[in-house]
Motif scaffolding. Sequence first.
Motif, PDB file in Angstrom:
ATOM      1  N   GLU A  85       0.772  -1.133  -0.001  1.00  0.00           N
ATOM      2  CA  GLU A  85       0.250  -0.154   0.145  1.00  0.00           C
ATOM      3  C   GLU A  85       0.936   1.698  -0.239  1.00  0.00           C
ATOM      4  OE1 GLU A  85      -2.749   0.039   3.144  1.00  0.00           O
ATOM      5  OE2 GLU A  85      -3.896  -1.890   2.224  1.00  0.00           O
ATOM      6  N   GLN A 140     -10.737  -1.119   1.515  1.00  0.00           N
ATOM      7  CA  GLN A 140     -10.024  -0.797   1.062  1.00  0.00           C
ATOM      8  C   GLN A 140     -10.836   0.267  -0.350  1.00  0.00           C
ATOM      9  OE1 GLN A 140      -7.044  -2.182  -1.587  1.00  0.00           O
ATOM     10  NE2 GLN A 140      -5.241  -3.239   0.133  1.00  0.00           N
ATOM     11  N   GLN A 180      -8.897   0.443   6.362  1.00  0.00           N
ATOM     12  CA  GLN A 180      -7.610  -0.665   6.001  1.00  0.00           C
ATOM     13  C   GLN A 180      -7.822  -1.497   7.030  1.00  0.00           C
ATOM     14  OE1 GLN A 180      -4.535   0.884   8.915  1.00  0.00           O
ATOM     15  NE2 GLN A 180      -3.243  -0.391   8.441  1.00  0.00           N
TER      16      GLN A 180
END
Length: 455
Positions: A369, A430, A435
Amino acid sequence: MKPRGLNSLFGRLAALVIVVLLLPHFVWYALVNVERSEMRSHYAVEETRFLIEAVEQHVASGSTEPLPWRLRTVPLAGPGVPSGRTPIVPNLRAFIAELTERLPAGTQIRMPEDAGKARDPLMWVLLPEQPNWIVMAVRPRAPPRPEGDRMLIWLIASFSAAVLFALFAAWRLQRPIRKLATAAARFGRGRDVPPVVEEGPQEFRMLTRRFNQMVADISRNESDRGIMLAGVAHDLKAPLSRLRLRAEMVDDEKQRNGFVRDVDSLTHIVDQFLVFAHDGADQSPLQSVNAHCLRYARNFHSAWPERAPLRLDLQARDDCELSAATLDRLLSNLIENAYQYGAPPVTISTGAVTEAALPGALPSRVAHEREDGAGPVITSGWFVAVSDEGNGIPEAELGSASRPFVRLDPARGGNAHCGLGLAIVERLAQRAGGQCVLSNGPAGGLRVELRFRAG
């Protein structure tokens, strides 16, 4: 997240511009000051020499006109003549040396012992073959201007104007990149991205054009994939329904139960494929996460009375909301995963996220990420978590547990699954701007925490 400080392109451009402008301005001001000081000293020497020559001509002509207040003559043997051994005042040494070079050879220059204390010290000058000392009050440098140093004012004004113009140019230069970064982050979270306006230098316009083309190509491919998967789902649903109907007709109960179980597994796998591949925006209304979790627990107890009841620990604020369909899918996948591969009791908990929460928890694929800019690690906001008391997942495998088609049978064994449960949860989180954080509880069992920003 908006970039700030020197870590942003604008901050670094601004710092570079200020340093580049400040350095030459400072050097120029220092050089001009030195040059101006030398010019003032030279002017003072020339002025003093001119006065000495004027007094010499005045005495030689026998004029009876009085001399200015700064000038007078004293006979060679007159009172107050300084001793020849009188030291020259240190701050006047350069002035005396230059003046001596400009006067005829053999000229004597003396100053009294208290010359260093006087504002305009007296200087005694005796030209060769002259009967009188010329006494004058000297100023080695011209007095400062009463209106102040205009050069410094103009320098500050020009520097400020240049900095403001340069900062505006830097802001204009970094704006296309910032818009492109915002669009890329939005697209990485699965949201619709309108074409970014092409502006700025040629390289920025080319980059924006290629980004827009990439987004259009990916969106078209996703649309084609959705149509294809919808067709596959339609084609598979009918044969699976027929297979289940035929299985129900089998006389042998053991074989019938096995056929039904296999058909249900195939149906579940097809449904998971469709959910994982679905990229459409959730249009369902927002609901309070606490109220939805409470309602989900009640429905779960009614639908699955043989399973151990769900535990609830709801501490989130009432304004913590999420789309109803997304929240329902998240809870369904997590709770099914907990009952199938973990061990009861299963707990649904909500609350506030703090930076110190869950020390040692591993954000799912956090390195990936951070590299692609899909979203920063969320350290404040609220969370909804599902935990069980099974064997958990080995620490070495936490980072890959949410990857598609990854099976962790040794730790969470089971059959009739395709390794998409946690991958679906991560993708849904997401897409909602959240998260996925995986960790093992102190007493064992897996804890899946979904973090979302407040507001």
